[in-house]
Design a protein around this motif. Structure first.
Motif, PDB file in Angstrom:
ATOM      1  N   GLY A  27       1.015  15.689  -1.502  1.00  0.00           N
ATOM      2  CA  GLY A  27       0.726  16.943  -0.823  1.00  0.00           C
ATOM      3  C   GLY A  27       0.018  17.899  -1.749  1.00  0.00           C
ATOM      4  O   GLY A  27      -0.416  17.527  -2.830  1.00  0.00           O
ATOM      5  N   PRO A  28      -0.075  19.149  -1.334  1.00  0.00           N
ATOM      6  CA  PRO A  28      -0.710  20.134  -2.195  1.00  0.00           C
ATOM      7  C   PRO A  28       0.119  20.330  -3.452  1.00  0.00           C
ATOM      8  O   PRO A  28       1.291  20.018  -3.470  1.00  0.00           O
ATOM      9  CB  PRO A  28      -0.714  21.395  -1.336  1.00  0.00           C
ATOM     10  CG  PRO A  28       0.222  21.145  -0.219  1.00  0.00           C
ATOM     11  CD  PRO A  28       0.476  19.683  -0.126  1.00  0.00           C
ATOM     12  N   CYS A  29      -0.498  20.829  -4.494  1.00  0.00           N
ATOM     13  CA  CYS A  29       0.199  20.895  -5.775  1.00  0.00           C
ATOM     14  C   CYS A  29       1.061  22.137  -5.885  1.00  0.00           C
ATOM     15  O   CYS A  29       0.591  23.252  -5.668  1.00  0.00           O
ATOM     16  CB  CYS A  29      -0.789  20.882  -6.921  1.00  0.00           C
ATOM     17  SG  CYS A  29       0.070  20.872  -8.496  1.00  0.00           S
ATOM     18  N   CYS A  30       2.327  21.933  -6.235  1.00  0.00           N
ATOM     19  CA  CYS A  30       3.221  23.068  -6.384  1.00  0.00           C
ATOM     20  C   CYS A  30       3.020  23.718  -7.747  1.00  0.00           C
ATOM     21  O   CYS A  30       3.753  24.605  -8.138  1.00  0.00           O
ATOM     22  CB  CYS A  30       4.658  22.651  -6.174  1.00  0.00           C
ATOM     23  SG  CYS A  30       5.146  21.280  -7.203  1.00  0.00           S
ATOM     24  N   GLY A  31       2.016  23.278  -8.510  1.00  0.00           N
ATOM     25  CA  GLY A  31       1.698  23.927  -9.777  1.00  0.00           C
ATOM     26  C   GLY A  31       0.681  25.042  -9.612  1.00  0.00           C
ATOM     27  O   GLY A  31       0.278  25.669 -10.592  1.00  0.00           O
ATOM     28  N   ASP A  32       0.283  25.328  -8.387  1.00  0.00           N
ATOM     29  CA  ASP A  32      -0.692  26.395  -8.156  1.00  0.00           C
ATOM     30  C   ASP A  32      -0.117  27.760  -8.502  1.00  0.00           C
ATOM     31  O   ASP A  32       1.071  27.990  -8.343  1.00  0.00           O
ATOM     32  CB  ASP A  32      -1.122  26.407  -6.684  1.00  0.00           C
ATOM     33  CG  ASP A  32      -2.082  25.269  -6.377  1.00  0.00           C
ATOM     34  OD1 ASP A  32      -2.634  24.700  -7.339  1.00  0.00           O
ATOM     35  OD2 ASP A  32      -2.257  24.950  -5.200  1.00  0.00           O
ATOM     36  N   PRO A  33      -0.967  28.676  -8.973  1.00  0.00           N
ATOM     37  CA  PRO A  33      -0.467  29.998  -9.353  1.00  0.00           C
ATOM     38  C   PRO A  33      -0.177  30.900  -8.158  1.00  0.00           C
ATOM     39  O   PRO A  33      -0.714  30.682  -7.076  1.00  0.00           O
ATOM     40  CB  PRO A  33      -1.620  30.573 -10.170  1.00  0.00           C
ATOM     41  CG  PRO A  33      -2.832  29.884  -9.644  1.00  0.00           C
ATOM     42  CD  PRO A  33      -2.411  28.519  -9.195  1.00  0.00           C
ATOM     43  N   HIS A 161       3.540  24.750   1.099  1.00  0.00           N
ATOM     44  CA  HIS A 161       2.557  24.434   0.057  1.00  0.00           C
ATOM     45  C   HIS A 161       3.233  24.112  -1.269  1.00  0.00           C
ATOM     46  O   HIS A 161       2.861  23.184  -1.974  1.00  0.00           O
ATOM     47  CB  HIS A 161       1.603  25.616  -0.119  1.00  0.00           C
ATOM     48  CG  HIS A 161       0.555  25.384  -1.159  1.00  0.00           C
ATOM     49  ND1 HIS A 161      -0.661  24.829  -0.874  1.00  0.00           N
ATOM     50  CD2 HIS A 161       0.562  25.607  -2.500  1.00  0.00           C
ATOM     51  CE1 HIS A 161      -1.362  24.723  -1.998  1.00  0.00           C
ATOM     52  NE2 HIS A 161      -0.645  25.199  -2.996  1.00  0.00           N
ATOM     53  N   TYR A 162       4.225  24.933  -1.611  1.00  0.00           N
ATOM     54  CA  TYR A 162       4.897  24.754  -2.900  1.00  0.00           C
ATOM     55  C   TYR A 162       6.098  23.813  -2.815  1.00  0.00           C
ATOM     56  O   TYR A 162       6.737  23.546  -3.822  1.00  0.00           O
ATOM     57  CB  TYR A 162       5.340  26.116  -3.459  1.00  0.00           C
ATOM     58  CG  TYR A 162       4.172  26.965  -3.897  1.00  0.00           C
ATOM     59  CD1 TYR A 162       3.603  26.800  -5.154  1.00  0.00           C
ATOM     60  CD2 TYR A 162       3.616  27.906  -3.046  1.00  0.00           C
ATOM     61  CE1 TYR A 162       2.520  27.554  -5.565  1.00  0.00           C
ATOM     62  CE2 TYR A 162       2.529  28.676  -3.436  1.00  0.00           C
ATOM     63  CZ  TYR A 162       1.982  28.490  -4.702  1.00  0.00           C
ATOM     64  OH  TYR A 162       0.911  29.231  -5.088  1.00  0.00           O
ATOM     65  N   GLY A 163       6.418  23.364  -1.603  1.00  0.00           N
ATOM     66  CA  GLY A 163       7.564  22.483  -1.443  1.00  0.00           C
ATOM     67  C   GLY A 163       8.876  23.208  -1.673  1.00  0.00           C
ATOM     68  O   GLY A 163       9.804  22.660  -2.269  1.00  0.00           O
ATOM     69  N   VAL A 170      14.413  28.777  -8.333  1.00  0.00           N
ATOM     70  CA  VAL A 170      13.393  28.093  -9.137  1.00  0.00           C
ATOM     71  C   VAL A 170      13.212  28.794 -10.480  1.00  0.00           C
ATOM     72  O   VAL A 170      13.693  29.903 -10.692  1.00  0.00           O
ATOM     73  CB  VAL A 170      12.033  28.049  -8.399  1.00  0.00           C
ATOM     74  CG1 VAL A 170      12.115  27.195  -7.158  1.00  0.00           C
ATOM     75  CG2 VAL A 170      11.547  29.458  -8.050  1.00  0.00           C
ATOM     76  N   SER A 171      12.510  28.126 -11.386  1.00  0.00           N
ATOM     77  CA  SER A 171      12.104  28.727 -12.656  1.00  0.00           C
ATOM     78  C   SER A 171      10.609  28.948 -12.603  1.00  0.00           C
ATOM     79  O   SER A 171       9.873  28.106 -12.088  1.00  0.00           O
ATOM     80  CB  SER A 171      12.449  27.802 -13.816  1.00  0.00           C
ATOM     81  OG  SER A 171      13.847  27.663 -13.922  1.00  0.00           O
ATOM     82  N   VAL A 172      10.180  30.097 -13.107  1.00  0.00           N
ATOM     83  CA  VAL A 172       8.761  30.454 -13.038  1.00  0.00           C
ATOM     84  C   VAL A 172       8.244  30.773 -14.429  1.00  0.00           C
ATOM     85  O   VAL A 172       8.839  31.552 -15.175  1.00  0.00           O
ATOM     86  CB  VAL A 172       8.544  31.663 -12.107  1.00  0.00           C
ATOM     87  CG1 VAL A 172       7.094  32.138 -12.164  1.00  0.00           C
ATOM     88  CG2 VAL A 172       8.938  31.310 -10.682  1.00  0.00           C
ATOM     89  N   LEU A 217       5.408  27.556 -10.903  1.00  0.00           N
ATOM     90  CA  LEU A 217       6.724  26.932 -10.950  1.00  0.00           C
ATOM     91  C   LEU A 217       6.818  26.157 -12.258  1.00  0.00           C
ATOM     92  O   LEU A 217       5.924  25.381 -12.596  1.00  0.00           O
ATOM     93  CB  LEU A 217       6.909  25.986  -9.761  1.00  0.00           C
ATOM     94  CG  LEU A 217       6.897  26.670  -8.395  1.00  0.00           C
ATOM     95  CD1 LEU A 217       7.026  25.630  -7.291  1.00  0.00           C
ATOM     96  CD2 LEU A 217       8.020  27.698  -8.294  1.00  0.00           C
ATOM     97  N   ALA A 218       7.899  26.397 -12.998  1.00  0.00           N
ATOM     98  CA  ALA A 218       8.031  25.764 -14.306  1.00  0.00           C
ATOM     99  C   ALA A 218       8.192  24.263 -14.166  1.00  0.00           C
ATOM    100  O   ALA A 218       7.687  23.496 -14.967  1.00  0.00           O
ATOM    101  CB  ALA A 218       9.202  26.370 -15.056  1.00  0.00           C
ATOM    102  N   ALA A 219       8.912  23.836 -13.134  1.00  0.00           N
ATOM    103  CA  ALA A 219       9.065  22.405 -12.892  1.00  0.00           C
ATOM    104  C   ALA A 219       8.196  22.040 -11.709  1.00  0.00           C
ATOM    105  O   ALA A 219       8.671  21.876 -10.609  1.00  0.00           O
ATOM    106  CB  ALA A 219      10.523  22.071 -12.611  1.00  0.00           C
ATOM    107  N   CYS A 220       6.896  21.963 -11.973  1.00  0.00           N
ATOM    108  CA  CYS A 220       5.990  21.549 -10.907  1.00  0.00           C
ATOM    109  C   CYS A 220       6.393  20.140 -10.530  1.00  0.00           C
ATOM    110  O   CYS A 220       6.384  19.242 -11.358  1.00  0.00           O
ATOM    111  CB  CYS A 220       4.555  21.586 -11.404  1.00  0.00           C
ATOM    112  SG  CYS A 220       3.411  20.665 -10.387  1.00  0.00           S
ATOM    113  N   GLY A 221       6.799  19.945  -9.285  1.00  0.00           N
ATOM    114  CA  GLY A 221       7.387  18.673  -8.882  1.00  0.00           C
ATOM    115  C   GLY A 221       6.390  17.556  -8.649  1.00  0.00           C
ATOM    116  O   GLY A 221       6.774  16.425  -8.429  1.00  0.00           O
TER     117      GLY A 221
END
Ligand SMILES: [Zn+2]
Length: 303
Positions: A27-33, A161-163, A170-172, A217-221
């Protein structure tokens, strides 16, 4: 004891859930800002409180609309007083709410000699007492003072989008001048919200966070949280599009056309070796970032 495949899958999913990793396979990346906004100390008033502080039949005057739909900074200001100290010129936010709520930083609370709980907005359990002074009168607001718990506002589409889901913790990570990771950030998902993490001035100062800051997200899944079923099938090449366009205000921070070493490292985690990263034309990729992609045999494609 024998574990079958289903047990193992459940255990793995349980562990990943515990890590705050989101099921975002393919899916879309949960590492997006996303934007990080800093809230100054402020007071939410009721209609009755506004009348006491500013006069009978008084209506708050809008000075500036805030990022959360409908919320505004009022022109009115108040003074907070306790036996230990006082703070002048405190912002008032509108529209009027059902309860008076005073949101202070831990430093403010200390300067007023208050023991205020760290609560989410709307939760006044254990809230401290303060005297609020306005131009027309004073209000002893017992059980009104909290230190706002940092949170991440998302619409249901953002959450997908971020799941993430409502209430998830969460940790950011914020890559500021003094990089910092915030733990225990509560996700608040509602259709009338706008994507933004809210922190107070103490938190912002700890990370030297200014305007236009973004968090991730610190732990981009993406790299670790594929459901077992997907992990079993042949590995798929995944692509990553760093510029996710979302309908939130203040897009400046999101149209950054620079990929740094830190960005590359984060992006790499979500992409297989031999995969492709698509980035907008004109994006500057620093040499260190390029090295990271080259070493991971990830191709850059300008689109
Ligand atoms: Zn907020």
């Amino acid at each position: 004891m024998d574990y079958n495949e289903k047990d193992i899958r459940q255990m793995v999913e349980g562990v990943l859930k515990g890590l705050g990793a989101a099921p975002a396979a393919g899916g879309p990346c949960c590492g997006d800002p996303f934007p990080v906004e800093v809230s100054a100390r402020h007071v939410h008033v009721t209609k009755e409180a506004a009348e006491i502080l500013f006069g009978k039949g008084y209506e708050l005057h809008k000075k500036k609309m805030l990022s959360q739909p409908g919320e505004f900074l009022a022109e009115e200001r108040v003074k907070l007083v306790t036996p230990k100290g006082q703070i002048e010129n405190v912002a008032v936010l509108g529209p009027e709410r059902k309860a008076v709520q005073v949101e202070l930083s831990a430093t403010d609370a200390k300067s007023l000699g208050l023991k205020a709980p760290v609560n989410l907005s709307g939760d006044l359990s254990g809230a401290a007492d303060v005297l609020i002074m306005g131009p027309a009168g004073c209000l002893q607001a017992n059980g009104s003072v909290i230190i706002a718990k940092a949170h991440l506002h998302l619409t249901p589409a953002d959450a997908q989008h971020y799941g993430l889901s409502d209430g998830q913790i969460v940790s950011v990570r914020v890559d500021s001048q003094r990089p910092i990771t915030f733990d225990g950030i509560v996700c608040r998902v509602r259709s009338d919200m706008a994507l933004a993490m809210h922190i107070d001035f103490d938190e912002a100062n700890a990370g030297m966070i200014g305007p236009d800051a973004v968090g991730r997200l610190a732990a981009c899944g993406c790299g670790v949280s594929q459901p077992a079923s997907a992990a079993q099938s042949a590995p798929q090449k995944r692509t990553f599009t760093p510029q996710w366009k979302a309908p939130y205000p203040s897009p400046a921070a999101h149209s950054r056309k620079l990929i740094t070493e830190a960005d590359a490292r984060q992006m790499k985690a979500g992409i297989e070796r031999g995969g492709t990263v698509r980035i907008p034309k004109g994006t500057i990729v620093t040499p260190a970032a390029r090295d990271i992609f080259t070493n991971a045999r990830i191709k850059l494609e300008m689109v």
